[in-house]
Design a protein around this motif. Structure first.
Motif, PDB file in Angstrom:
ATOM      1  N   TYR A 306       0.761  -1.270   0.197  1.00 15.52           N
ATOM      2  CA  TYR A 306      -0.118  -0.073   0.097  1.00 15.52           C
ATOM      3  C   TYR A 306       0.552   1.334   0.093  1.00 15.52           C
ATOM      4  O   TYR A 306       0.763   2.243  -0.733  1.00 15.52           O
ATOM      5  N   LEU A 307       2.042   1.152   0.770  1.00 15.53           N
ATOM      6  CA  LEU A 307       3.047   2.315   0.842  1.00 15.53           C
ATOM      7  C   LEU A 307       3.496   2.565  -0.645  1.00 15.53           C
ATOM      8  O   LEU A 307       3.627   3.615  -1.106  1.00 15.53           O
ATOM      9  N   SER A 308       3.720   1.586  -1.452  1.00 11.86           N
ATOM     10  CA  SER A 308       4.211   1.692  -2.823  1.00 11.86           C
ATOM     11  C   SER A 308       2.999   2.164  -3.805  1.00 11.86           C
ATOM     12  O   SER A 308       3.356   3.127  -4.513  1.00 11.86           O
ATOM     13  N   ALA A 309       2.121   1.876  -3.487  1.00 16.88           N
ATOM     14  CA  ALA A 309       0.798   2.089  -4.035  1.00 16.88           C
ATOM     15  C   ALA A 309       0.415   3.795  -3.897  1.00 16.88           C
ATOM     16  O   ALA A 309       0.305   4.459  -4.943  1.00 16.88           O
ATOM     17  N   VAL A 310       0.600   4.220  -2.936  1.00 20.68           N
ATOM     18  CA  VAL A 310       0.681   5.645  -2.367  1.00 20.68           C
ATOM     19  C   VAL A 310       1.715   6.485  -3.108  1.00 20.68           C
ATOM     20  O   VAL A 310       1.299   7.429  -3.679  1.00 20.68           O
ATOM     21  N   CYS A 311       2.764   6.006  -3.251  1.00 24.63           N
ATOM     22  CA  CYS A 311       4.105   6.595  -3.730  1.00 24.63           C
ATOM     23  C   CYS A 311       3.679   6.683  -5.361  1.00 24.63           C
ATOM     24  O   CYS A 311       3.995   7.732  -5.651  1.00 24.63           O
ATOM     25  N   ASN A 312       3.021   5.553  -5.933  1.00 24.60           N
ATOM     26  CA  ASN A 312       2.843   5.657  -7.256  1.00 24.60           C
ATOM     27  C   ASN A 312       1.760   6.482  -7.752  1.00 24.60           C
ATOM     28  O   ASN A 312       2.024   7.405  -8.739  1.00 24.60           O
ATOM     29  N   GLU A 313       0.697   6.686  -6.800  1.00 21.28           N
ATOM     30  CA  GLU A 313      -0.467   7.506  -7.229  1.00 21.28           C
ATOM     31  C   GLU A 313      -0.024   9.064  -6.917  1.00 21.28           C
ATOM     32  O   GLU A 313      -0.426   9.810  -7.911  1.00 21.28           O
ATOM     33  N   SER A 314       0.859   9.352  -5.986  1.00 23.02           N
ATOM     34  CA  SER A 314       1.505  10.517  -5.988  1.00 23.02           C
ATOM     35  C   SER A 314       2.229  11.175  -7.439  1.00 23.02           C
ATOM     36  O   SER A 314       2.324  12.223  -7.792  1.00 23.02           O
ATOM     37  N   LEU A 315       3.202  10.170  -7.751  1.00 18.61           N
ATOM     38  CA  LEU A 315       3.785  10.329  -8.967  1.00 18.61           C
ATOM     39  C   LEU A 315       3.048  10.182 -10.105  1.00 18.61           C
ATOM     40  O   LEU A 315       3.288  10.737 -11.292  1.00 18.61           O
ATOM     41  N   ARG A 316       2.063   9.527 -10.184  1.00 21.66           N
ATOM     42  CA  ARG A 316       0.946   9.725 -11.405  1.00 21.66           C
ATOM     43  C   ARG A 316       0.498  11.049 -11.509  1.00 21.66           C
ATOM     44  O   ARG A 316       0.401  11.440 -12.532  1.00 21.66           O
ATOM     45  N   HIS A 354      -0.906  10.131 -17.790  1.00 18.42           N
ATOM     46  CA  HIS A 354      -1.295   9.746 -16.704  1.00 18.42           C
ATOM     47  C   HIS A 354      -2.667  10.313 -16.100  1.00 18.42           C
ATOM     48  O   HIS A 354      -3.048  10.016 -15.226  1.00 18.42           O
ATOM     49  N   GLN A 355      -2.948  11.403 -17.087  1.00 19.15           N
ATOM     50  CA  GLN A 355      -4.519  11.788 -16.961  1.00 19.15           C
ATOM     51  C   GLN A 355      -5.638  11.212 -17.587  1.00 19.15           C
ATOM     52  O   GLN A 355      -6.703  11.694 -17.817  1.00 19.15           O
ATOM     53  N   ARG A 356      -5.220  10.238 -18.574  1.00 24.33           N
ATOM     54  CA  ARG A 356      -6.125   9.290 -19.455  1.00 24.33           C
ATOM     55  C   ARG A 356      -7.360   8.729 -18.550  1.00 24.33           C
ATOM     56  O   ARG A 356      -6.952   7.966 -17.801  1.00 24.33           O
ATOM     57  N   PRO A 363      -9.113  10.391 -13.012  1.00 23.75           N
ATOM     58  CA  PRO A 363      -7.730  10.659 -13.008  1.00 23.75           C
ATOM     59  C   PRO A 363      -7.396  11.844 -11.968  1.00 23.75           C
ATOM     60  O   PRO A 363      -6.202  11.878 -11.436  1.00 23.75           O
ATOM     61  N   LYS A 364      -8.330  12.532 -11.864  1.00 21.37           N
ATOM     62  CA  LYS A 364      -8.142  13.689 -10.741  1.00 21.37           C
ATOM     63  C   LYS A 364      -8.003  13.463  -9.242  1.00 21.37           C
ATOM     64  O   LYS A 364      -7.416  14.171  -8.479  1.00 21.37           O
ATOM     65  N   GLN A 365      -8.481  12.412  -8.966  1.00 26.05           N
ATOM     66  CA  GLN A 365      -8.773  11.633  -7.712  1.00 26.05           C
ATOM     67  C   GLN A 365      -7.708  10.917  -7.366  1.00 26.05           C
ATOM     68  O   GLN A 365      -6.908  10.080  -8.124  1.00 26.05           O
ATOM     69  N   PHE A 366      -7.303  11.096  -6.117  1.00 27.16           N
ATOM     70  CA  PHE A 366      -6.209  10.331  -5.600  1.00 27.16           C
ATOM     71  C   PHE A 366      -6.446   8.889  -4.894  1.00 27.16           C
ATOM     72  O   PHE A 366      -7.318   8.996  -4.030  1.00 27.16           O
ATOM     73  N   ARG A 367      -6.385   7.942  -5.581  1.00 25.99           N
ATOM     74  CA  ARG A 367      -6.804   6.751  -5.294  1.00 25.99           C
ATOM     75  C   ARG A 367      -5.755   5.735  -5.417  1.00 25.99           C
ATOM     76  O   ARG A 367      -5.770   4.901  -6.565  1.00 25.99           O
ATOM     77  N   PRO A 368      -5.059   5.170  -4.550  1.00 26.33           N
ATOM     78  CA  PRO A 368      -3.727   4.431  -4.756  1.00 26.33           C
ATOM     79  C   PRO A 368      -4.367   2.936  -4.737  1.00 26.33           C
ATOM     80  O   PRO A 368      -3.492   2.160  -5.639  1.00 26.33           O
ATOM     81  N   GLU A 369      -5.665   2.846  -4.576  1.00 28.02           N
ATOM     82  CA  GLU A 369      -5.969   1.210  -4.927  1.00 28.02           C
ATOM     83  C   GLU A 369      -5.820   0.999  -6.206  1.00 28.02           C
ATOM     84  O   GLU A 369      -5.622  -0.299  -6.534  1.00 28.02           O
ATOM     85  N   ARG A 370      -5.793   1.897  -7.058  1.00 26.48           N
ATOM     86  CA  ARG A 370      -5.863   1.428  -8.657  1.00 26.48           C
ATOM     87  C   ARG A 370      -4.367   0.666  -8.813  1.00 26.48           C
ATOM     88  O   ARG A 370      -4.559  -0.211  -9.829  1.00 26.48           O
ATOM     89  N   PHE A 371      -3.315   1.025  -8.023  1.00 26.02           N
ATOM     90  CA  PHE A 371      -2.069   0.423  -8.475  1.00 26.02           C
ATOM     91  C   PHE A 371      -2.062  -1.033  -7.631  1.00 26.02           C
ATOM     92  O   PHE A 371      -1.145  -1.844  -7.829  1.00 26.02           O
ATOM     93  N   LEU A 372      -2.974  -1.623  -6.812  1.00 25.00           N
ATOM     94  CA  LEU A 372      -3.134  -2.664  -6.538  1.00 25.00           C
ATOM     95  C   LEU A 372      -3.968  -3.530  -7.049  1.00 25.00           C
ATOM     96  O   LEU A 372      -3.909  -4.851  -7.131  1.00 25.00           O
TER      97      LEU A 372
END
Length: 459
Positions: A306-316, A354-356, A363-372
């Motif tokens: 989940y930490l990895s997903a949060v980082c990825n979503e921030s970078l997205r 990253h906004q597609r 895409p404007k929403q912060f949702r880390p779950e998408r990377f899980l």
């Protein structure tokens, strides 16, 4: 040649719009022209692509579309004419390989304890009940982290000298004074350290002096256990089999330094914003961190999903590279149905990819779950660029981001100083929060809360 459609606005006005608000400009171009469009830079067409298939064509057709170093020469005054961005062919491959070696997985983990201790040291100096600006605070942390990885320095007089000088270099590189000097060539005159360009040259001479001394010491006191970038370069040979010349070593550091401090600080600042503004994210992160027990092992932290997903979503949402470095069409090639002639410049817009909506719903929403829930290809998720110009410090940056966030969250309670929506502001090639992100230090995280989180994760 049939080019994609694009704006007919005069080039100077387009340049102004881009420099004023790059992300809004890209959003407007995408809304009007789709995922491929052309912008005329004087008489040279520049094709901007954000479609993943188009990205793949750009990165994989390396003979027809080259990552030409001559397209990056405008930055030579800042990052050096012998830097990685300015090189092509064998010299580029050789030096990129040298930079990648000390940043391998096994070696970046060795910096884990240092990253955690540095974060703790900086955060412990903040006053309880008072607000602080997250971005400059994260810059302070990332600068102290990057010194050991680049130069093998952890403490001492030269460490302090490098730290002070790098703060000045990075600050001045982002200043309006240097920007004006670079925009008007007639101002690039050395009139002493009190003149804009003269001060920049003065700082560069100070860097040369320090680096020369460090290189000489590194050569005289060979330490096979050192794994930093400088020791790797000092003992290495160039593509001709000769020891690396000083100017080759020197010019490899500026881009690593700017990326190692500014880009990392920007990414961590945005993550702190999303974590404390999005319901449920902080709580889920703490539950995951607490499952590791009281003694947080850096090697285990960096594997937390989940930490990895949060980082990825921030970078997205706000990638460290908004747009790829330019590529040059050398031979006729078709990209997304358009035939491009030699001389055409091609760039991928990472931000728009990253906004597609088709890749990242809402895409404007912060949702880390998408990377899980889904694994993205390197042409769909590429916060560090792609192909030959992909950031060589990607691995270290991700390790640093995870460990800094884990240390802050597990040890301290923070809260946003206000609830207004943060907007990005262009500072160089980075887009940190425009306000600097004001956060209130509430104090250390109670041990009782950690225990409750740990029990809930077990149950």
């Amino acid at each position: 040649m049939k080019l994609p459609e694009g704006p007919k606005t005069p080039a100077l006005l387009l340049a102004y719009q881009f420099e004023t608000d790059p992300l809004r400009f890209m959003d407007a171009m995408s809304d009007r022209y789709g995922d491929i469009f052309t912008i005329m830079a004087d008489s040279t067409p520049m094709v901007i692509v954000s479609n993943p298939e188009g990205m793949k064509q750009i990165f994989t057709n390396s003979k027809e579309i080259t990552a030409s170093g001559k397209l990056n020469q405008d930055g030579a005054s800042i990052v050096g004419s012998n830097g990685l961005l300015a090189l092509d062919g064998l010299p580029h491959r050789n030096r990129r390989k040298l930079l990648m070696s000390p940043m391998r997985q096994t070696q970046t983990q060795a910096y884990g304890q240092h990253i955690c201790k540095t974060t703790e040291k900086v955060m412990s100096q903040l006053a309880v009940g008072k607000s602080f600006l997250a971005y400059p605070t994260m810059q302070k942390i990332t600068l102290e982290v990057v010194l050991p990885s680049l130069f093998g320095l952890h403490e001492g007089e030269r460490y302090e000298q490098f730290r002070e000088l790098f703060s000045k270099l990075i600050s001045y590189a982002r200043s309006r004074w240097l920007d004006i000097s670079l925009s008007y060539p007639f101002l690039k005159r050395d009139l002493g350290r009190w003149s804009p360009w003269g001060y920049w040259l003065y700082l560069q001479r100070q860097f040369d002096k320090l680096l020369h001394a460090e290189i000489e010491e590194c050569r005289q006191q060979v330490d096979p256990l050192r794994t930093d970038v400088l020791s790797e370069l000092v003992s290495a040979c160039d593509e001709t089999g000769q020891p690396m010349a000083y100017e080759y070593i020197r010019d490899l550091f500026p881009s690593l330094l700017f990326g190692g401090q500014d880009a990392s600080a920007t990414a961590i600042s945005w993550a702190l914003y999303w974590i404390h503004s999005t319901p449920g994210v902080r709580e889920r992160l703490l539950e995951e961190l607490d499952s590791l027990g009281e003694s947080l092992d850096p090697a285990k932290i960096i594997t937390l999903p989940y930490l990895s997903a949060v980082c990825n979503e921030s970078l997205r949402i706000y990638p460290t590279q908004v747009i790829t470095f330019p590529r040059l069409v050398e031979s006729p090639i078709e990209v997304m149905g358009y035939k491009l002639d030699p001389g055409t410049v091609v760039r991928g817009c990472i931000y728009l990819t990253h906004q597609r909506e088709d890749l990242y719903p809402q895409p404007k929403q912060f949702r880390p779950e998408r990377f899980l829930e889904k694994e993205y290809s390197p042409y769909e998720f590429l916060p560090f660029g792609g192909g030959a110009r992909r950031c060589p410090g990607e691995l270290l940056a991700l390790v640093e981001m995870k460990l800094v966030l884990a240390t802050i969250l597990s040890r301290y309670q923070l809260a946003l100083a206000h609830q207004k929506v943060e907007k990005p502001k262009a500072i160089g090639v980075n887009y940190p929060p425009a306000s600097g992100l004001k956060i209130v230090m509430l104090g250390q995280r109670p041990r009782q809360e950690r225990s409750q989180q740990l029990l809930s994760s077990i149950n």
